[in-house]
Design an enzyme around this catalytic site. Structure first.
Site, short mmCIF file in Angstrom:
data_model
loop_
_atom_site.label_atom_id
_atom_site.label_comp_id
_atom_site.label_asym_id
_atom_site.label_seq_id
_atom_site.Cartn_x
_atom_site.Cartn_y
_atom_site.Cartn_z
N TRP A 342 0.83 -1.20 0.00
CA TRP A 342 0.00 0.00 0.00
C TRP A 342 0.87 1.25 0.00
O TRP A 342 0.53 2.24 -0.65
CB TRP A 342 -0.91 0.00 1.23
CG TRP A 342 -1.72 1.25 1.38
CD1 TRP A 342 -2.95 1.50 0.85
CD2 TRP A 342 -1.37 2.43 2.12
NE1 TRP A 342 -3.38 2.76 1.21
CE2 TRP A 342 -2.42 3.35 1.99
CE3 TRP A 342 -0.26 2.78 2.88
CZ2 TRP A 342 -2.41 4.60 2.60
CZ3 TRP A 342 -0.22 4.03 3.47
CH2 TRP A 342 -1.29 4.93 3.34
N HIS A 343 1.99 1.20 0.71
CA HIS A 343 2.85 2.38 0.80
C HIS A 343 3.54 2.69 -0.53
O HIS A 343 3.77 3.86 -0.83
CB HIS A 343 3.92 2.18 1.88
CG HIS A 343 3.39 2.35 3.27
ND1 HIS A 343 2.75 1.33 3.96
CD2 HIS A 343 3.41 3.41 4.11
CE1 HIS A 343 2.41 1.77 5.16
NE2 HIS A 343 2.79 3.03 5.28
N GLY A 344 3.86 1.68 -1.30
CA GLY A 344 4.54 1.95 -2.56
C GLY A 344 4.79 0.70 -3.36
O GLY A 344 4.87 -0.40 -2.82
#
Length: 505
Positions: A342-344
């Protein structure tokens, strides 16, 4: 439009004045605030697109990104209405799927398509076959991970019949695009925000004063501590770790731990403070996370709106801890790996999520073992936590656990921050060299790092009392304090403002 820029200050002032000037025309308040939020989003998107070669040009790309939010909001509003009227399970599942497919499709194209192409090319390369990856020429829309989670939680909650659908189309549009939380959260639940939007906004003088105090504190944390640590140490070391000694790399990791906290919690403070000026409350997102004695406690204190979202919409639906020990560990691992993604779109984030997932599984196993021993020993004594609330006492054992947890989190931050896996491993190898010369550890950097640590471990009620005292003081005193904040921020700001870290997600 960065929160730390003078442009945002002017935007916030104009929006505040016009919003409350519409007192006799209440319908125009949410309409105006929605338009202002789209303007806020468009400015940042246009600037990012102008710096890169994207199809459609900056104006066309901005229109496309705004349309993604508007179209998705419109779909979800009508899906919510139909879910409330539909009883057939198959039809309700199909409606829910429409919303989820839209947002997962948007995420897949804009955030993960190029990552998938690169990953496939790497697999072929390991097999000895050269494949030239073809990348999409796109710019990641600001806040795409945040508003997709918010909107999916709405349709899921309506599907579960946990909340009624939004009554007014305008309220739902504003819920999604409300500018304080649009770009980097907190991730706002519809059950918290929609009831606020449905009633006439009211903001007391105390609420507005608290909002201004939070904005000032948030910018102080971000600009005075976070930006200075980033520009003067963190960025230099993480980009070229081979040029620095073990001690400098080690201190840079500590500095990044403080930087990412003051940067993100500072953003949250500004977001919550900005919302208060309009009479709205956003959820708390941080609670002195580095005082945690284990990882489970850390994730109850760090990015609370994300960790609670992952728990309620991913971990629990996967089965949570309901189907045995090993499936509990599997669910923890899957949740954190997907949280990392989700972060990257990078394998570094996958590694970061895997580290936390594996450590949470170990932590859970340790708790299970201790719970059996606790039945023999009896209940633990209660004491005061460093933030003033009731918890386990601060003895040497707890301090040692806090230190160990903090260092594990710092170890994982290396993979989170490093631009590539090679940079991360080089950071670790430099630390292993055990060289202790430190010509790059300037006194100013070390002072700011010390301030970051000390203020983080101060009793929480000190901050709450300072906010209450500020709100209770007169306008003259408030003005003097805010002017001192502004002068300090202006004096400490460098020639280049660092973007908020979580704005890229």
């Amino acid at each position: 439009m960065l929160f730390a820029s003078p442009v945002y200050g002017l935007f916030l002032l104009v929006t505040y004045v016009v919003f409350w000037a519409c007192r006799r025309r209440p319908f125009f308040r949410p309409l105006f605030l929605m338009i202002a939020s789209y303007v806020f989003y468009s400015v940042g998107t246009h600037d990012a697109a102008r710096e890169q070669d994207v199809p459609l040009g900056p104006v066309g790309w901005t229109i496309l990104c705004v349309a993604i939010i508007f179209v998705g909001s419109t779909i979800d509003f009508h899906v919510g209405k139909m879910l409330a009227r539909t009883e057939r399970p198959a039809a309700r599942k199909a409606l829910l799927l429409v919303s989820i497919v839209y947002y997962l499709g948007v995420l897949s194209i804009f955030k993960y398509a190029n990552f998938a192409v690169d990953s496939v090319a790497q697999v072929f390369a390991w097999l000895g076959v050269h494949v030239e990856p073809v990348h999409l020429r796109i710019v990641l829309p600001f806040g795409i991970s945040f508003f997709t989670f918010e909107t999916m939680s709405y349709t899921i909650d309506v599907y579960r019949r946990e909340i009624p659908p939004a009554n007014r189309y305008l309220d739902y549009l504003l819920f999604v695009c409300f500018f304080p939380h649009l770009v980097a959260g907190p991730i706002v639940r519809p059950k918290m925000m929609l009831p606020q939007l449905a009633r006439e906004p009211v903001a007391s003088d105390t609420q507005k004063a608290e909002g201004l105090f939070l904005i000032g504190i948030g910018l102080l944390k971000k600009v005075v501590i976070g930006d200075a640590l980033g520009l003067n140490l963190v960025n230099r070391v993480f980009d070229n770790p081979e040029r620095f000694s073990s001690l400098e790399v080690w201190v840079a990791v500590y500095a990044y731990a403080i930087k990412i906290y003051v940067d993100f919690s500072g953003y949250t403070d500004v977001a919550i403070g900005s919302a208060k000026l309009f009479g709205y409350e956003l959820p708390k997102n941080f609670d002195v996370p580095y005082t945690s004695s284990d990882l489970q406690e850390f994730w109850r204190r760090w990015h609370i709106s994300l960790s609670s979202w992952l728990r309620d919409y991913l971990y629990v639906p996967l089965g949570g801890n309901r189907h045995g020990t090993w499936k509990t560990y599997r669910n923890l691992m899957l949740t954190m790996v997907l949280g990392g993604l989700w972060h990257g779109a990078s394998w570094n984030f996958v590694i970061w999520g895997t580290l936390h997932g594996g450590a949470l599984a170990v932590n859970r196993a340790w708790q299970r073992w201790r719970s059996g021993a606790a039945k023999v020993r009896g209940p633990a004594r209660q004491g005061k936590r460093i933030d003033g609330s009731t918890s386990r006492p601060w003895n040497l054992r707890r301090i040692a656990r806090v230190v160990f947890t903090f260092h594990f989190v710092c170890f994982a931050w290396i993979f989170f921050r490093a631009p590539t896996f090679a940079h991360a491993t080089l950071m670790l190898s430099r630390i292993g060299k055990l060289t202790f010369d430190a010509p790059n550890l300037a006194p100013r950097v070390m002072t700011l790092l010390a301030i970051g640590f000390v203020t983080h471990f101060l009793p929480r009620h000190w901050f709450e009392r300072a906010r209450a005292e500020f709100a209770a003081s007169g306008a003259l005193v408030q003005g003097i304090i805010l002017a001192a904040f502004a002068y300090t921020i202006h004096f400490a700001a460098g020639a280049k403002t660092e973007p908020f870290i979580y704005g890229q997600f």
